[in-house]
Write an enzyme that holds these catalytic residues in place. Structure first.
Site, PDB file in Angstrom:
ATOM      1  N   ARG A  32      11.199  -7.530   7.373  1.00 31.60           N
ATOM      2  CA  ARG A  32       9.923  -7.593   6.631  1.00 31.60           C
ATOM      3  C   ARG A  32       9.842  -8.809   5.720  1.00 31.60           C
ATOM      4  NH1 ARG A  32       6.400  -3.193   5.706  1.00 31.60           N
ATOM      5  NH2 ARG A  32       6.792  -1.552   7.213  1.00 31.60           N
ATOM      6  N   ARG A  36       4.369  -8.680   1.266  1.00 34.09           N
ATOM      7  CA  ARG A  36       3.640  -8.736  -0.010  1.00 34.09           C
ATOM      8  C   ARG A  36       4.426  -9.245  -1.211  1.00 34.09           C
ATOM      9  NH1 ARG A  36       1.321  -2.878   1.119  1.00 34.09           N
ATOM     10  NH2 ARG A  36       3.501  -2.793   1.725  1.00 34.09           N
ATOM     11  N   ARG A  45      -3.773 -12.118   2.564  1.00 34.48           N
ATOM     12  CA  ARG A  45      -4.214 -10.717   2.683  1.00 34.48           C
ATOM     13  C   ARG A  45      -5.384 -10.388   1.760  1.00 34.48           C
ATOM     14  NH1 ARG A  45      -4.792  -7.213   3.834  1.00 34.48           N
ATOM     15  NH2 ARG A  45      -3.418  -5.439   3.465  1.00 34.48           N
ATOM     16  N   ASP A  81       3.188  -5.624  13.904  1.00 31.45           N
ATOM     17  CA  ASP A  81       3.596  -4.312  13.405  1.00 31.45           C
ATOM     18  C   ASP A  81       4.020  -3.448  14.579  1.00 31.45           C
ATOM     19  OD1 ASP A  81       3.429  -2.714  10.685  1.00 31.45           O
ATOM     20  OD2 ASP A  81       2.992  -1.328  12.315  1.00 31.45           O
ATOM     21  N   TYR A 157       4.750   8.283  14.633  1.00 27.45           N
ATOM     22  CA  TYR A 157       3.428   7.878  14.138  1.00 27.45           C
ATOM     23  C   TYR A 157       2.332   8.367  15.071  1.00 27.45           C
ATOM     24  CZ  TYR A 157       5.700   4.943  10.666  1.00 27.45           C
ATOM     25  OH  TYR A 157       6.455   4.502   9.606  1.00 27.45           O
TER      26      TYR A 157
HETATM   27  O1  CP3 Z   1       9.743  -8.377   9.438  1.00 32.12           O
HETATM   28  C1  CP3 Z   1       8.661  -9.025   9.383  1.00 32.12           C
HETATM   29  O2  CP3 Z   1       8.400  -9.818   8.473  1.00 32.12           O
HETATM   30  C2  CP3 Z   1       7.677  -8.864  10.522  1.00 32.12           C
HETATM   31  C3  CP3 Z   1       6.605  -7.985  10.273  1.00 32.12           C
HETATM   32  C4  CP3 Z   1       6.732  -6.469  10.312  1.00 32.12           C
HETATM   33  C5  CP3 Z   1       5.777  -5.629   9.666  1.00 32.12           C
HETATM   34  N1  CP3 Z   1       6.066  -4.341  10.002  1.00 32.12           N
HETATM   35  C6  CP3 Z   1       4.663  -6.099   8.849  1.00 32.12           C
HETATM   36  C7  CP3 Z   1       3.975  -5.157   7.953  1.00 32.12           C
HETATM   37  C8  CP3 Z   1       7.644  -5.636  10.969  1.00 32.12           C
HETATM   38  C9  CP3 Z   1       8.897  -6.011  11.742  1.00 32.12           C
HETATM   39  C10 CP3 Z   1       7.199  -4.304  10.769  1.00 32.12           C
HETATM   40  C11 CP3 Z   1       7.889  -3.121  11.349  1.00 32.12           C
HETATM   41  C12 CP3 Z   1       7.434  -1.789  10.958  1.00 32.12           C
HETATM   42  N2  CP3 Z   1       6.143  -1.362  10.734  1.00 32.12           N
HETATM   43  C13 CP3 Z   1       8.297  -0.675  10.851  1.00 32.12           C
HETATM   44  C14 CP3 Z   1       9.777  -0.684  11.135  1.00 32.12           C
HETATM   45  C15 CP3 Z   1      10.575  -1.210  10.016  1.00 32.12           C
HETATM   46  C16 CP3 Z   1      10.480  -0.436   8.748  1.00 32.12           C
HETATM   47  O3  CP3 Z   1      10.065  -1.007   7.756  1.00 32.12           O
HETATM   48  O4  CP3 Z   1      10.861   0.748   8.771  1.00 32.12           O
HETATM   49  C17 CP3 Z   1       7.509   0.436  10.505  1.00 32.12           C
HETATM   50  C18 CP3 Z   1       7.988   1.856  10.291  1.00 32.12           C
HETATM   51  C19 CP3 Z   1       6.155   0.004  10.448  1.00 32.12           C
HETATM   52  C20 CP3 Z   1       4.948   0.827  10.168  1.00 32.12           C
HETATM   53  C21 CP3 Z   1       4.222   0.377   8.968  1.00 32.12           C
HETATM   54  N3  CP3 Z   1       3.494  -0.786   8.877  1.00 32.12           N
HETATM   55  C22 CP3 Z   1       4.116   1.064   7.722  1.00 32.12           C
HETATM   56  C23 CP3 Z   1       4.795   2.377   7.397  1.00 32.12           C
HETATM   57  C24 CP3 Z   1       3.316   0.275   6.894  1.00 32.12           C
HETATM   58  C25 CP3 Z   1       2.827   0.624   5.521  1.00 32.12           C
HETATM   59  C26 CP3 Z   1       3.882   0.565   4.506  1.00 32.12           C
HETATM   60  C27 CP3 Z   1       3.980  -0.810   3.959  1.00 32.12           C
HETATM   61  O5  CP3 Z   1       5.101  -1.357   3.883  1.00 32.12           O
HETATM   62  O6  CP3 Z   1       2.941  -1.321   3.529  1.00 32.12           O
HETATM   63  C28 CP3 Z   1       2.974  -0.901   7.631  1.00 32.12           C
HETATM   64  C29 CP3 Z   1       2.172  -2.063   7.158  1.00 32.12           C
HETATM   65  C30 CP3 Z   1       2.855  -3.383   7.185  1.00 32.12           C
HETATM   66  N4  CP3 Z   1       3.520  -3.895   8.255  1.00 32.12           N
HETATM   67  C31 CP3 Z   1       2.850  -4.351   6.130  1.00 32.12           C
HETATM   68  C32 CP3 Z   1       3.556  -5.470   6.609  1.00 32.12           C
HETATM   69  C33 CP3 Z   1       3.810  -6.765   5.904  1.00 32.12           C
HETATM   70  C34 CP3 Z   1       2.144  -4.216   4.811  1.00 32.12           C
HETATM   71  C35 CP3 Z   1       0.672  -4.359   5.070  1.00 32.12           C
HETATM   72  C36 CP3 Z   1      -0.071  -5.161   4.066  1.00 32.12           C
HETATM   73  O7  CP3 Z   1       0.017  -6.397   4.072  1.00 32.12           O
HETATM   74  O8  CP3 Z   1      -0.816  -4.560   3.290  1.00 32.12           O
END
Ligand code: CP3
Length: 361
Positions: A32, A36, A45, A81, A157
């Site tokens: 990640r 943010r 964003r 994502d 999910y």
């Molecule tokens: O690693 C990276 O930089 C690449 C981008 C990436 C995102 N999500 C961007 C994201 C990757 C590899 C993921 C994987 C992901 N997404 C997982 C597996 C890894 C983990 O963290 O457990 C999971 C379970 C998700 C599902 C997901 N996406 C959730 C639960 C959420 C909301 C919670 C949160 O952290 O905000 C997201 C949204 C998300 N995916 C964001 C980002 C940067 C935040 C969204 C925003 O910008 O508002």
């Protein structure tokens, strides 16, 4: 700082670590890493919804490169994502401030049968395009990583519809409709194989499978449901590029997880890497596993924890990373300190003679 040690490029360092070879310094990146905690990410964003960033190659490329430019990480993971393929399989997807929401979740066999095996060159062409452009931007010396959710985690999910509530709905589905559940995981696996192959064709140097929720399963259920679907994906990718398999809270699953076929096992901070190495032997490489919350600690703690972790495997078969995604309010300079500290630690190269001596034992 020995950014590129002994004339090895970042990509060579990364691929060597994946293959379990010793490296002069560890490759370091963060799950990640585009997110943010970075002001430049928040600026984008503020103007564009999350899914629009994922689906617009110009934006996805820009955001993917932000941590590379600012922190000098050793791998660039494409911005996307794990839920993107759920939408391509036919489910409505919203990603708002409260996290993901799938308003029409999978609850019946008919719902499973409606899921489509999509064409990644059409339905998720934006992702492949983003990878191609990132590869062009960073050149051949930097590894670009593709990824997907592992079938069980994606199924959570798809069934729950949003971020889990103790997994009651998922487990209820699994216990009441085991055949439909297996079918769902198999469908996701099939779709994911094409999805990852398209990312590899676009230039991904390695791919990571995220199994964030598999630790919720008993070992028996993991072996029956989650593992076969993961093995199916990995067996179809194996030999193309290294596969990294991330599992969280998976201590009780390690003997099974070790049989996934992955080249690299990525675990969270609940597992001690040196003990894990002793248990699984030299064949699998390891990725991880600093507690992301340590980046909220003082600089001295970040430095010492990173050094201890990096030294714990002696520079062989180790990609330095966090144990889970970087947290939203992490100070950027602390992320920087983690990366720099990891990159500064140098390892003496194990001479080939010592390797063959080891092999003879
Ligand atoms: O690693 C990276 O930089 C690449 C981008 C990436 C995102 N999500 C961007 C994201 C990757 C590899 C993921 C994987 C992901 N997404 C997982 C597996 C890894 C983990 O963290 O457990 C999971 C379970 C998700 C599902 C997901 N996406 C959730 C639960 C959420 C909301 C919670 C949160 O952290 O905000 C997201 C949204 C998300 N995916 C964001 C980002 C940067 C935040 C969204 C925003 O910008 O508002």
């Amino acid at each position: 700082m020995s950014l590129v040690a002994d004339n090895l490029t970042r990509k060579e360092l990364f691929l060597r670590a994946c293959r379990g070879e010793s490296v002069p310094r560890l490759p370091v990146w963060m799950m990640r890493q585009a997110g943010r905690y970075l002001p430049e990410y928040r600026a984008i964003r503020a103007e564009r919804p999350f899914l629009e960033v994922c689906k617009t190659p110009d934006l996805a490329v820009e955001v993917s490169l932000q941590p590379f430019r600012r922190l000098g990480v050793d791998a660039v993971i494409v911005f996307s994502d794990i839920l993107i393929p759920a939408e391509a399989m036919g489910l409505k997807l919203e990603l708002g401030d409260a996290g993901p929401n799938l308003p029409e979740p999978v609850r019946t066999v008919a719902d499973v049968d409606r899921l489509r095996i999509f064409d990644p060159e059409v339905e998720t062409a934006f992702l492949n395009e983003a990878i191609r452009r990132i590869v062009k931007e960073v050149g051949p010396d930097v590894p670009v990583l593709g990824f997907a959710g592992a079938p069980f985690t994606l199924a959570c999910y798809m069934i729950e519809g949003k971020t889990k509530e103790g997994f009651a709905t998922v487990k209820s589905f699994m216990y009441h409709q085991p055949a439909a559940f297996e079918r769902l995981l198999a469908q996701i696996a099939r779709a994911t194989i094409g999805y990852l192959k398209a990312q590899i064709a676009a230039g991904a140097a390695a791919v990571q499978l995220f199994d964030t929720w598999c630790g919720e399963l008993t070992r028996e259920d993991y072996e029956r449901y989650a593992l076969p679907a993961v093995k199916e994906i990995i067996s179809r990718i194996a030999g193309e590029v290294p596969v990294i398999y991330y599992t969280k809270a998976s201590n009780h699953l390690i003997p099974a997880v070790a049989r996934s076929g992955a080249d690299v096992l990525s675990v969270d901070w609940r597992v001690n890497l040196a003990e894990l190495r002793k248990y699984i032997g030299p064949k699998l490489s390891l990725q991880g596993n600093l507690d992301p919350a340590i980046l909220f600690g003082p600089a001295e703690k970040i430095r010492s924890a990173t050094q201890e972790l990096a030294n714990s495997l002696g520079g062989r078969g180790h990609i330095l990373n966090l144990g889970h995604g970087i947290l939203q309010h992490t100070p950027v300079e602390h992320a920087q300190l983690f990366i720099e500290t990891g990159q500064q630690i140098e390892f003496a190269q194990t001479p080939p003679v010592a390797i063959s001596a080891e092999a003879r034992l």
